[in-house]
Design an enzyme around this catalytic site. Structure first.
Site, PDB file in Angstrom:
ATOM      1  N   TYR A  26      41.218  23.429   6.440  1.00  0.00           N
ATOM      2  CA  TYR A  26      41.588  22.205   5.718  1.00  0.00           C
ATOM      3  C   TYR A  26      42.463  22.474   4.503  1.00  0.00           C
ATOM      4  CZ  TYR A  26      38.343  19.702   8.677  1.00  0.00           C
ATOM      5  OH  TYR A  26      37.724  19.160   9.777  1.00  0.00           O
ATOM      6  N   GLU A  52      39.006  22.727  14.141  1.00  0.00           N
ATOM      7  CA  GLU A  52      39.101  21.530  13.299  1.00  0.00           C
ATOM      8  C   GLU A  52      40.286  21.677  12.366  1.00  0.00           C
ATOM      9  OE1 GLU A  52      35.659  20.389  10.938  1.00  0.00           O
ATOM     10  OE2 GLU A  52      34.323  20.812  12.621  1.00  0.00           O
TER      11      GLU A  52
HETATM   12  C1  FCB Z   1      34.071  20.261   8.210  1.00  0.00           C
HETATM   13  C2  FCB Z   1      32.934  19.829   9.105  1.00  0.00           C
HETATM   14  C3  FCB Z   1      33.145  18.504   9.770  1.00  0.00           C
HETATM   15  C4  FCB Z   1      33.815  17.509   8.850  1.00  0.00           C
HETATM   16  C5  FCB Z   1      35.047  18.108   8.227  1.00  0.00           C
HETATM   17  C6  FCB Z   1      35.815  17.158   7.340  1.00  0.00           C
HETATM   18  O1  FCB Z   1      33.600  21.116   7.235  1.00  0.00           O
HETATM   19  O2  FCB Z   1      32.718  20.776  10.110  1.00  0.00           O
HETATM   20  O3  FCB Z   1      31.923  18.054  10.244  1.00  0.00           O
HETATM   21  O4  FCB Z   1      32.923  17.066   7.926  1.00  0.00           O
HETATM   22  O5  FCB Z   1      34.701  19.247   7.496  1.00  0.00           O
END
Ligand code: FCB
Length: 463
Positions: free
Chosen positions: A301, A361
């Protein structure tokens, strides 16, 4: 037209997790999880909400699979709720819980969408927490029993298995800072928890393989590239420490390198570990944790700029050099730094040679709402995704074996301690009506999947 084309066979997906979308907290014999308990404790979740209803996905999954199909998703990463499978944490398996995921997996496969199943996305059965949760070694054994039950039922059809999602969050946010369930604030407990999480990963890999002949098994870590706020020795050392705490503490043992010695020293010095160090680690544990896997999942992220707390504020100005005032932040306050994804992918590949990597993710929280015509023009999310995909493409160019990418998230959902205030979805969810509206980013992602690529040039923001 896209000029950054991904390799043939690159997997395009989206991700969610059980507690964040399912709702149906009381149904079909589901037991209580640590997140139910945490949400019901006043002051823990910002808007006082819980996952009791969430996106009601437990009932609306046929509609949600139709949505995935419409978007052209090739793969879907979801998690199984342990309290639905073994409500007491250990012992009796709840067949109704397994039946649910059984039907769901069949429907995914019928829609030609590859399931990527995460076993643990933080919803520990509360009865296990009552006996010490992840701070206790026997929780690793309980996890193996759970992995056995799920893989025995679904192993003939699910071929992609992720043991844990982000053990850093499960241990450190759960047991060190207390920001997440179970809300404990005890660094020593968090270190024990991290070990038992990793141990349970290693212990469950052969169990999953035994039940799923074609299984590819991995673990997902959230990694945060760190830069020092200045060239000062103190800031550089703080950066080393942060990297050890966040990244190396998990990467090193998973790839057979033991826990990082500098971190063990730091933790002993700080009193988080006894003078003899890792007293809870038994001789065979590290081999177990380093069990060969098929891939590593990386959640990315943002990066972190690290400043030493040892330097008084006034003398530590250079930090501002790195956190440029113009640097963009998403609604949750995380810096947008796409190049960090390229950097962390290359580092993991070069340092640990995992063989195969998925970005399990990546995504952004932007609250853009439907306009008067009911459309959601989330231009900044499109930019975020495009820039991160471009960064991922650069990593592939540099030789990283990146096999797929999962956008977080398919749906707006319950964002843990932030409740429903943060929206990460490429699909808008109206929590009153449960209506789903694919945002512009979802339509853009559909085109990206079709073209198997993105444009290297930034889109012009139109809204
Ligand atoms: C990560 C998590 C996911 C979501 C994202 C924004 O840390 O795995 O569940 O909350 O962040």
């Amino acid at each position: 037209m896209p000029d950054l084309i991904f390799p043939p066979g690159f997997v395009w997906g989206a991700a969610t997790s059980a507690y964040q979308i399912e709702g149906a907290a009381q149904e079909d014999g589901r037991g209580e999880s640590i997140w139910d308990r945490f949400c019901n404790t006043p002051g823990k979740v910002k808007d006082g909400s819980s996952g009791d209803v969430a996106c009601d996905h437990y009932h609306r999954w046929p509609e949600d699979i139709a949505l995935m199909k419409k978007l052209g998703l090739q793969a879907y990463r979801f998690s199984v709720a342990w309290p639905r499978i073994i409500p007491d944490g250990r012992g009796v398996v709840n067949e109704a819980g397994l039946d649910h995921y059984d039907r769901f997996v069949d429907a995914l496969l019928a829609a030609d969408i590859e399931p990527f199943l995460t076993l643990y996305h933080w919803d520990l059965p509360q009865p296990i927490e009552d006996r010490g949760g992840w701070t206790e070694r026997c929780t690793a054994e309980a996890f193996v029993e759970y992995a056995e039950a799920v893989s025995r039922r679904l192993g003939d059809r699910v071929e992609n298995w992720i043991t844990h999602n982000e053990p850093w969050c499960a241990s450190m946010l759960g047991y060190q800072t207390g920001h997440h369930a179970p809300g404990i604030r005890d660094f020593s407990a968090a270190l024990r928890a991290s070990h038992h999480l990793l141990l349970s990963h290693g212990m469950s890999v052969p169990v999953i393989r035994a039940n799923s002949r074609n299984a590819e098994v991995g673990i997902t870590l959230n990694l945060v590239p760190a830069v020092a706020a200045s060239d000062s020795e103190a800031d550089r050392d703080a950066c080393r420490h942060f990297d050890g705490y966040f990244n190396r503490w998990f990467l090193d043992p998973v790839f057979g390198r033991h826990y990082p010695a500098d971190m063990v020293r730091d933790y002993v010095d700080a009193g988080h570990l006894p003078p003899e160090g890792l007293s809870f680690v038994r001789p065979a544990d590290l081999d177990m944790i380093a069990t060969t896997t098929d891939f590593i999942g990386i959640n990315y992220y943002n990066r972190e700029v690290v400043r030493s707390e040892k330097i008084p504020e006034a003398e530590n100005k250079p930090r501002k050099v790195f956190v440029a005032p113009e640097s963009e932040h998403t609604d949750i306050g995380w810096e947008v730094h796409p190049d960090g994804l390229r950097e962390i992918l290359i580092r993991v590949d070069q340092t640990y040679q995992p063989g195969k990597i998925y970005v399990t993710e990546n995504g952004a929280s932007y609250g853009t709402r439907p306009d008067s015509t009911g459309e959601v023009h989330d231009v900044r999310r499109i930019q975020y995704l495009r820039e991160h995909l471009a960064a991922a493409h650069h990593a592939i160019d540099a030789g990283v074996p990146l096999a797929g990418y999962f956008a977080w998230s398919l749906l707006d959902n319950f964002e843990w301690a932030f409740g429903y205030a943060q929206r990460f979805g490429i699909t808008w969810v109206d929590y009153q009506t449960q209506q789903r509206i694919p945002k512009d980013s979802a339509l853009w992602y559909r085109d990206t999947i079709l073209q198997n690529g993105v444009e290297s040039e930034a889109l012009k923001a139109t809204a």
